[in-house]
Design a protein around this motif. Structure first.
Motif, PDB file in Angstrom:
ATOM      1  N   TYR A 148      32.996  58.814 -30.807  1.00 38.77           N
ATOM      2  CA  TYR A 148      32.693  60.208 -30.462  1.00 38.77           C
ATOM      3  C   TYR A 148      32.943  61.074 -31.684  1.00 38.77           C
ATOM      4  N   ARG A 149      31.953  61.873 -32.052  1.00 38.14           N
ATOM      5  CA  ARG A 149      32.030  62.738 -33.219  1.00 38.14           C
ATOM      6  C   ARG A 149      32.451  64.138 -32.776  1.00 38.14           C
ATOM      7  N   PHE A 150      33.654  64.540 -33.188  1.00 34.04           N
ATOM      8  CA  PHE A 150      34.144  65.873 -32.860  1.00 34.04           C
ATOM      9  C   PHE A 150      33.498  66.940 -33.732  1.00 34.04           C
ATOM     10  N   SER A 151      33.256  66.613 -35.008  1.00 33.62           N
ATOM     11  CA  SER A 151      32.646  67.551 -35.936  1.00 33.62           C
ATOM     12  C   SER A 151      31.997  66.744 -37.039  1.00 33.62           C
ATOM     13  N   ASP A 152      31.476  67.441 -38.044  1.00 37.34           N
ATOM     14  CA  ASP A 152      30.857  66.749 -39.159  1.00 37.34           C
ATOM     15  C   ASP A 152      31.870  65.975 -39.989  1.00 37.34           C
ATOM     16  N   ARG A 153      33.149  66.252 -39.808  1.00 31.91           N
ATOM     17  CA  ARG A 153      34.177  65.613 -40.630  1.00 31.91           C
ATOM     18  C   ARG A 153      35.081  64.675 -39.849  1.00 31.91           C
ATOM     19  N   GLU A 199      23.897  63.048 -29.182  1.00 35.85           N
ATOM     20  CA  GLU A 199      24.072  63.333 -30.595  1.00 35.85           C
ATOM     21  C   GLU A 199      25.497  63.148 -31.071  1.00 35.85           C
ATOM     22  N   LYS A 200      26.474  62.957 -30.163  1.00 33.68           N
ATOM     23  CA  LYS A 200      27.870  62.813 -30.557  1.00 33.68           C
ATOM     24  C   LYS A 200      28.490  61.487 -30.140  1.00 33.68           C
ATOM     25  N   ALA A 201      28.018  60.873 -29.084  1.00 39.19           N
ATOM     26  CA  ALA A 201      28.660  59.680 -28.537  1.00 39.19           C
ATOM     27  C   ALA A 201      27.751  58.473 -28.687  1.00 39.19           C
ATOM     28  N   SER A 202      28.360  57.325 -28.947  1.00 43.12           N
ATOM     29  CA  SER A 202      27.630  56.067 -29.034  1.00 43.12           C
ATOM     30  C   SER A 202      28.551  54.937 -28.607  1.00 43.12           C
ATOM     31  N   ILE A 203      27.963  53.824 -28.225  1.00 42.77           N
ATOM     32  CA  ILE A 203      28.710  52.642 -27.808  1.00 42.77           C
ATOM     33  C   ILE A 203      28.159  51.426 -28.536  1.00 42.77           C
ATOM     34  N   ALA A 250      20.866  58.635 -33.236  1.00 42.28           N
ATOM     35  CA  ALA A 250      21.057  59.916 -32.545  1.00 42.28           C
ATOM     36  C   ALA A 250      22.153  60.724 -33.194  1.00 42.28           C
ATOM     37  N   ARG A 251      22.018  60.974 -34.506  1.00 39.92           N
ATOM     38  CA  ARG A 251      23.003  61.804 -35.199  1.00 39.92           C
ATOM     39  C   ARG A 251      22.957  63.241 -34.713  1.00 39.92           C
ATOM     40  N   GLY A 252      21.774  63.726 -34.331  1.00 43.63           N
ATOM     41  CA  GLY A 252      21.648  65.125 -33.966  1.00 43.63           C
ATOM     42  C   GLY A 252      21.483  65.991 -35.202  1.00 43.63           C
ATOM     43  N   THR A 253      21.256  67.301 -34.983  1.00 43.18           N
ATOM     44  CA  THR A 253      21.038  68.195 -36.109  1.00 43.18           C
ATOM     45  C   THR A 253      22.327  68.630 -36.764  1.00 43.18           C
ATOM     46  N   GLY A 254      23.428  68.644 -36.038  1.00 43.10           N
ATOM     47  CA  GLY A 254      24.718  69.011 -36.626  1.00 43.10           C
ATOM     48  C   GLY A 254      24.767  70.480 -36.972  1.00 43.10           C
ATOM     49  N   ASP A 255      25.848  70.859 -37.638  1.00 41.33           N
ATOM     50  CA  ASP A 255      26.056  72.257 -38.010  1.00 41.33           C
ATOM     51  C   ASP A 255      25.984  72.474 -39.509  1.00 41.33           C
ATOM     52  N   GLY A 256      25.781  71.414 -40.318  1.00 33.76           N
ATOM     53  CA  GLY A 256      25.811  71.559 -41.756  1.00 33.76           C
ATOM     54  C   GLY A 256      24.570  72.210 -42.292  1.00 33.76           C
ATOM     55  N   ALA A 257      24.672  72.692 -43.525  1.00 29.69           N
ATOM     56  CA  ALA A 257      23.531  73.317 -44.172  1.00 29.69           C
ATOM     57  C   ALA A 257      22.512  72.276 -44.539  1.00 29.69           C
ATOM     58  N   GLY A 258      21.219  72.690 -44.483  1.00 31.66           N
ATOM     59  CA  GLY A 258      20.151  71.791 -44.869  1.00 31.66           C
ATOM     60  C   GLY A 258      19.716  70.860 -43.780  1.00 31.66           C
ATOM     61  N   GLN A 259      20.238  70.969 -42.549  1.00 29.66           N
ATOM     62  CA  GLN A 259      19.849  70.078 -41.471  1.00 29.66           C
ATOM     63  C   GLN A 259      18.881  70.795 -40.544  1.00 29.66           C
ATOM     64  N   GLY A 260      17.771  71.230 -41.100  1.00 38.00           N
ATOM     65  CA  GLY A 260      16.816  71.968 -40.293  1.00 38.00           C
ATOM     66  C   GLY A 260      15.714  71.115 -39.747  1.00 38.00           C
ATOM     67  N   VAL A 261      15.719  69.825 -39.989  1.00 40.42           N
ATOM     68  CA  VAL A 261      14.656  68.963 -39.510  1.00 40.42           C
ATOM     69  C   VAL A 261      14.798  68.782 -38.010  1.00 40.42           C
TER      70      VAL A 261
END
Length: 479
Positions: A446-451, A406-410, A83-94
């Motif tokens: 928890y993923r705050f951003s792509d970085r 898309e941001k949290a996992s355990i 469950a990475r999610g689409t994110g905000d980076g370029a090229g993640q249009g899938v």
């Protein structure tokens, strides 16, 4: 008559010469035309060869694109299970709902677009129409066709609970990971010095101690992805530890308990690790990562600290006494090979590892002992120990991770280590026993951003020799 014959002869000679010149000219013309045709044919052959070379290059490029798209498809399927999610980076249009189908469609479209000749002009016209539709807001922007989508540069989203991560850092990406770990352990120690005359009656000394140890480790770890299947890592720790020993004075009848406190801080043992992905996994197909870790002995080892044998040693009957300053390293260099596996099975990911740690033996080891002088004028003595080889360690762990969104996992897992006996001068050291360590771990990420990602793990000891509690916080930062 003779004149007539002479004229006839001259005329025949002239006609013969004219015919010869005509025939020679025709031959030269035919030769020139043949050379022209040969040149034309040679040019056509050269053009066809150039076209074949161009087609060969296009075929090789298509094969590379197909390979990249297949690898992207496998990674995208794995990302969907986490469950990475689409994110905000370029090229993640899938589309996040069905990334496998989207990647498959992109693969088919790429092959069809590159294999069919004469479609570039049509595609250009269609692109203009699509751009107009996008500008009017009628449809979403199209995804690039014919090349693999840009891969996500984030660290693995599965909450890391073990020291060895399961997925490698993307190629060309550097991850800086500061971490902080706190551990606490407590134990009771009973030493019986004497003999029994009947059961339950001891003639001699009973020394009972409660030992409570707290350890804090701040570490800075750097990981660099090299290629698609290789990674290098270096870890520099700084250790602070404190120990309180509660006991009653020996050879006295006092009922008052005394506390013996010692602490230590400084650089720990620096580590270096190399990891390599051994296969190409995918949905319902495990990924295997082999790794090799080297641990130095840059920290202050147990043989360098001064041991107090004034108030805590009774003719060596209760052991080696207590150190006046706690060590920050293990005292032994070690090499640890292992393999980590990761098996995605929607909606969870199973993972684990198997490892073997070998401690290199040391020769000419000695310890420094405090010999009873007052604190203002301490006196020490050096006691030789000889050759010491710490026991090797077999370890394994396993666990499972579940993405909440898309941001949290355990994650939840279990880690076990089996430590062999310590050898001294080729024989078992006094009091050496085999030890089993077992830890139950719970982790959240928890993923705050792509970085930036926050990872927290809690370990609870399930055997007496294991620390009661360890709490670890990591913040991987992609640069």
């Amino acid at each position: 008559m003779d004149n007539h014959k002479g004229c006839t002869t001259i005329a025949m000679v002239v006609i013969a010469n004219c015919l010869s010149l005509a025939i020679a000219g025709e031959v030269r013309a035919q030769s020139a035309g043949s050379d022209t045709r040969l040149d034309t044919l040679q040019q056509q052959v050269n053009a066809q060869s150039a076209r074949l070379d161009q087609l060969r290059d296009q075929l090789a490029a298509q094969e590379r694109n197909v390979s990249e798209l297949q690898r992207a498809l496998d990674l995208e399927r794995l990302a969907s299970t986490r469950a990475r999610g689409t994110g905000d980076g370029a090229g993640q249009g899938v589309a996040a709902s069905d990334p496998a189908a989207s990647a498959t469609a992109m693969l088919a479209a790429a092959v069809a677009a590159q294999a069919a000749p004469g479609t570039q002009d049509d595609a250009t016209g269609e692109g203009v129409a699509v751009d107009r539709a996008v500008a009017q807001g009628d449809r979403p922007p199209p995804q690039p066709v014919g090349r693999a989508p840009e891969q996500d540069l984030r660290p693995p989203e599965v909450a890391q609970i073990f020291d060895q991560p399961g997925v490698l850092t993307p190629s060309g990406t550097f991850v800086l990971e500061p971490s902080l770990q706190f551990g606490y352990s407590s134990s009771n120690r009973v030493a019986l010095v004497g003999y029994t005359i009947i059961p339950a009656i001891l003639i001699g000394l009973i020394d009972v101690r409660q030992v409570k140890t707290s350890t804090g480790t701040a570490a800075l770890t750097g990981r660099m992805g090299i290629g698609n299947r290789f990674e290098l890592e270096a870890k520099v720790p700084y250790v602070y530890s404190s120990s309180d020993t509660v006991s009653r004075e020996i050879f006295t009848g006092t009922a008052v308990e005394n506390v013996f406190t010692s602490s230590g801080k400084g650089l720990g043992d620096i580590e270096a690790t190399a990891r390599m992905q051994l296969n190409r996994g995918g949905p319902d197909k495990a990924f295997y990562v082999g790794w090799l870790r080297y641990k130095s002995r840059t920290g202050r080892d147990p043989f360098e600290v001064v041991t107090d044998c004034v108030t805590r040693c009774v003719a060596n009957a209760t052991g080696t006494g207590l150190p006046l300053e706690l060590p920050t390293g293990s005292g032994f260099s070690s090499l640890q090979p292992g393999v980590t596996w990761l098996f995605p099975s929607d909606p969870v990911v199973f993972f684990g590892s198997l490892s073997y740690l070998h401690n290199f033996k040391r020769d000419g080891v000695s310890r420094t002992v405090l010999t009873g002088a007052p604190p203002e004028f301490p006196q020490t003595a050096t006691e030789p120990i000889g050759e010491v080889e710490a026991g090797d360690i077999w370890g394994f762990n396993f666990g499972m991770g579940l993405a909440l969104n898309e941001k949290a996992s355990i994650s939840i897992g279990y880690d076990a280590s089996f430590i062999g006996k310590t050898q001294q001068n080729g024989a078992d050291a006094p009091g050496a026993v085999r030890i089993t360590l077992g830890t139950l771990l719970l982790g959240a990420s928890y993923r705050f951003s792509d970085r930036h990602t926050l990872n927290v793990a809690l370990g609870v000891g399930v055997t007496r020799d294991t620390p009661d509690m360890t709490l670890t916080a990591r913040v991987p930062i992609s640069l």
